[in-house]
Design a protein around this motif. Structure first.
Motif, short mmCIF file in Angstrom:
data_model
loop_
_atom_site.label_atom_id
_atom_site.label_comp_id
_atom_site.label_asym_id
_atom_site.label_seq_id
_atom_site.Cartn_x
_atom_site.Cartn_y
_atom_site.Cartn_z
N PHE A 8 0.83 -1.20 0.00
CA PHE A 8 0.00 0.00 0.00
C PHE A 8 0.87 1.25 0.00
CE2 PHE A 8 -1.79 3.56 2.14
CZ PHE A 8 -3.10 3.66 1.71
N LEU A 9 1.86 1.26 0.90
CA LEU A 9 2.72 2.45 1.02
C LEU A 9 3.50 2.70 -0.26
CD1 LEU A 9 4.09 2.12 4.68
CD2 LEU A 9 2.40 3.76 3.85
N ASP A 10 3.99 1.62 -0.88
CA ASP A 10 4.74 1.77 -2.14
C ASP A 10 3.92 2.54 -3.16
OD1 ASP A 10 7.20 0.74 -1.72
OD2 ASP A 10 6.70 -1.31 -2.35
N ARG A 11 2.65 2.15 -3.31
CA ARG A 11 1.79 2.78 -4.32
C ARG A 11 1.36 4.19 -3.87
NH1 ARG A 11 2.41 1.70 -8.20
NH2 ARG A 11 2.83 3.90 -8.31
N HIS A 12 0.82 4.27 -2.64
CA HIS A 12 0.23 5.53 -2.17
C HIS A 12 1.26 6.65 -2.07
CE1 HIS A 12 -2.26 8.38 0.01
NE2 HIS A 12 -1.31 8.47 0.91
N LEU A 13 2.39 6.37 -1.45
CA LEU A 13 3.36 7.44 -1.20
C LEU A 13 3.96 7.96 -2.51
CD1 LEU A 13 5.15 5.97 1.96
CD2 LEU A 13 3.28 7.63 1.89
N THR A 14 4.23 7.05 -3.43
CA THR A 14 4.79 7.46 -4.72
C THR A 14 3.79 8.31 -5.49
OG1 THR A 14 6.05 5.41 -4.75
CG2 THR A 14 5.90 6.60 -6.82
N ASP A 15 2.55 7.85 -5.57
CA ASP A 15 1.53 8.61 -6.32
C ASP A 15 1.26 9.95 -5.64
OD1 ASP A 15 1.46 6.40 -7.91
OD2 ASP A 15 -0.56 5.76 -7.36
N GLU A 16 1.25 9.94 -4.30
CA GLU A 16 0.98 11.18 -3.56
C GLU A 16 2.08 12.22 -3.85
OE1 GLU A 16 -0.84 11.32 0.57
OE2 GLU A 16 1.28 11.56 1.01
N GLU A 17 3.32 11.79 -3.82
CA GLU A 17 4.42 12.71 -4.11
C GLU A 17 4.34 13.20 -5.57
OE1 GLU A 17 7.41 10.62 -0.85
OE2 GLU A 17 7.85 10.41 -2.98
N ASP A 18 4.08 12.26 -6.49
CA ASP A 18 4.02 12.63 -7.92
C ASP A 18 2.90 13.63 -8.19
OD1 ASP A 18 6.18 11.09 -8.60
OD2 ASP A 18 5.02 9.42 -9.42
N LEU A 19 1.82 13.55 -7.44
CA LEU A 19 0.72 14.50 -7.65
C LEU A 19 0.98 15.84 -6.95
CD1 LEU A 19 -2.25 14.80 -8.85
CD2 LEU A 19 -3.01 14.48 -6.49
N THR A 20 1.42 15.78 -5.69
CA THR A 20 1.41 17.01 -4.89
C THR A 20 2.69 17.85 -5.00
OG1 THR A 20 2.22 15.91 -2.88
CG2 THR A 20 -0.16 16.00 -3.18
N VAL A 21 3.86 17.22 -5.13
CA VAL A 21 5.09 18.03 -5.17
C VAL A 21 5.08 18.98 -6.38
CG1 VAL A 21 7.62 18.00 -5.29
CG2 VAL A 21 6.42 16.39 -3.78
N PRO A 22 4.69 18.52 -7.59
CA PRO A 22 4.62 19.49 -8.70
C PRO A 22 3.65 20.64 -8.43
CG PRO A 22 4.64 17.25 -9.57
CD PRO A 22 4.49 17.13 -8.07
N ILE A 23 2.54 20.40 -7.71
CA ILE A 23 1.61 21.50 -7.37
C ILE A 23 2.32 22.48 -6.43
CG2 ILE A 23 -0.63 22.14 -6.38
CD1 ILE A 23 -1.65 19.31 -6.97
N LEU A 24 3.04 21.94 -5.45
CA LEU A 24 3.75 22.81 -4.49
C LEU A 24 4.80 23.66 -5.20
CD1 LEU A 24 4.31 20.13 -1.67
CD2 LEU A 24 2.72 22.06 -1.56
N LEU A 25 5.54 23.03 -6.12
CA LEU A 25 6.60 23.78 -6.83
C LEU A 25 5.99 24.83 -7.76
CD1 LEU A 25 9.04 20.85 -7.82
CD2 LEU A 25 9.16 22.35 -5.83
N HIS A 26 4.94 24.45 -8.47
CA HIS A 26 4.33 25.34 -9.45
C HIS A 26 3.74 26.58 -8.79
CE1 HIS A 26 2.63 26.17 -13.40
NE2 HIS A 26 1.47 26.46 -12.83
N HIS A 27 3.12 26.38 -7.61
CA HIS A 27 2.44 27.50 -6.94
C HIS A 27 3.27 28.08 -5.78
CE1 HIS A 27 -1.29 27.04 -9.21
NE2 HIS A 27 -1.09 25.74 -9.12
N LYS A 28 4.50 27.60 -5.65
CA LYS A 28 5.42 28.10 -4.62
C LYS A 28 4.74 28.07 -3.24
CE LYS A 28 8.91 31.84 -4.28
NZ LYS A 28 9.27 31.55 -2.93
N LEU A 29 4.34 26.85 -2.84
CA LEU A 29 3.64 26.69 -1.56
C LEU A 29 4.55 26.05 -0.52
CD1 LEU A 29 0.28 25.21 -2.92
CD2 LEU A 29 0.65 27.55 -2.11
N ARG A 30 4.20 26.22 0.74
CA ARG A 30 4.87 25.60 1.88
C ARG A 30 6.34 26.01 2.00
NH1 ARG A 30 2.51 23.35 5.70
NH2 ARG A 30 0.32 23.51 5.25
N GLY A 31 6.70 27.18 1.46
CA GLY A 31 8.09 27.65 1.54
C GLY A 31 8.37 28.38 2.84
#
Ligand SMILES: [Fe+2]
Ligand SMILES: [Fe+2]
Length: 188
Positions: free
Chosen positions: A165-188
């Motif tokens: 479960f963790l293998d799938r969930h954590l990878t997909d979660e990072e792939d979805l959310t990190v680009p949003i964070l970088l694109h919108h300059k969030l959580r800096g």
């Protein structure tokens, strides 16, 4: 079950990769918007994988009779509890704070974030299964020591289920959310 169900998913669905294509994983660490808080959050994911691996490996060694049963029971109580408690806390924060913040920043990914929330619900069942089988083992060690090993296959089953479960969930979660964070300059 939907096409996004964690038990059938092979990775982050194509239609949710709009920003991942623009911000591939290799480029994250050098990106100016890759904040320390993002790195710490990904570090928590690494820790979850490590603790789940400890529980699974210990249980395999116990099944092979390579570990002292009391030592194993103590570690199972300690690491099992740490895994369940930390994952519950992590998921609660993501559901209540992190995902709503991302939905507000970029509405294109709402169904992806809802998919990750559904993963968390599925995870609850797996974590409960680990708690129950681990508690039965630990209790039997006190009450009827010779019967305790009969619980080990179920503990292993739950621990390896959590790992998958963790293998799938954590990878997909990072792939979805990190680009949003970088694109919108969030959580800096
Ligand atoms: Fe999550
Ligand atoms: Fe997470």
């Amino acid at each position: 079950m939907t096409q996004y169900d964690i038990t059938v998913r092979q990775g982050l669905p194509e239609e949710m990769q709009t920003l991942l294509r623009e911000y591939p994983r290799d480029a994250w660490p050098d990106h100016p918007n890759f904040a320390a808080s993002i790195e710490r959050w990904m570090g928590a994911h690494t820790m979850f994988r490590q603790i789940a691996a400890i529980v699974a490996t210990d249980t395999e060694e116990m099944l092979d009779k390579q570990l002292d049963p009391d030592w194993y029971a103590m570690r199972l109580g300690h690491f099992g509890n740490a895994l369940v408690r930390n994952l519950h806390g992590h998921h609660t924060w993501e559901d209540r704070k992190f995902f709503p913040e991302l939905m507000e920043a970029d509405e294109r990914f709402t169904n992806g974030l809802e998919m990750l929330e559904a993963d968390h619900d599925a995870m609850d069942g797996l974590l409960d299964g680990l708690v129950q089988s681990s508690n039965r083992f630990i209790k039997l060690m006190d009450l009827s020591r010779q019967d305790a090993p009969s619980e080990l296959p179920e503990v292993l089953n739950q621990a390896t289920g959590i790992q998958a479960f963790l293998d799938r969930h954590l990878t997909d979660e990072e792939d979805l959310t990190v680009p949003i964070l970088l694109h919108h300059k969030l959580r800096g």
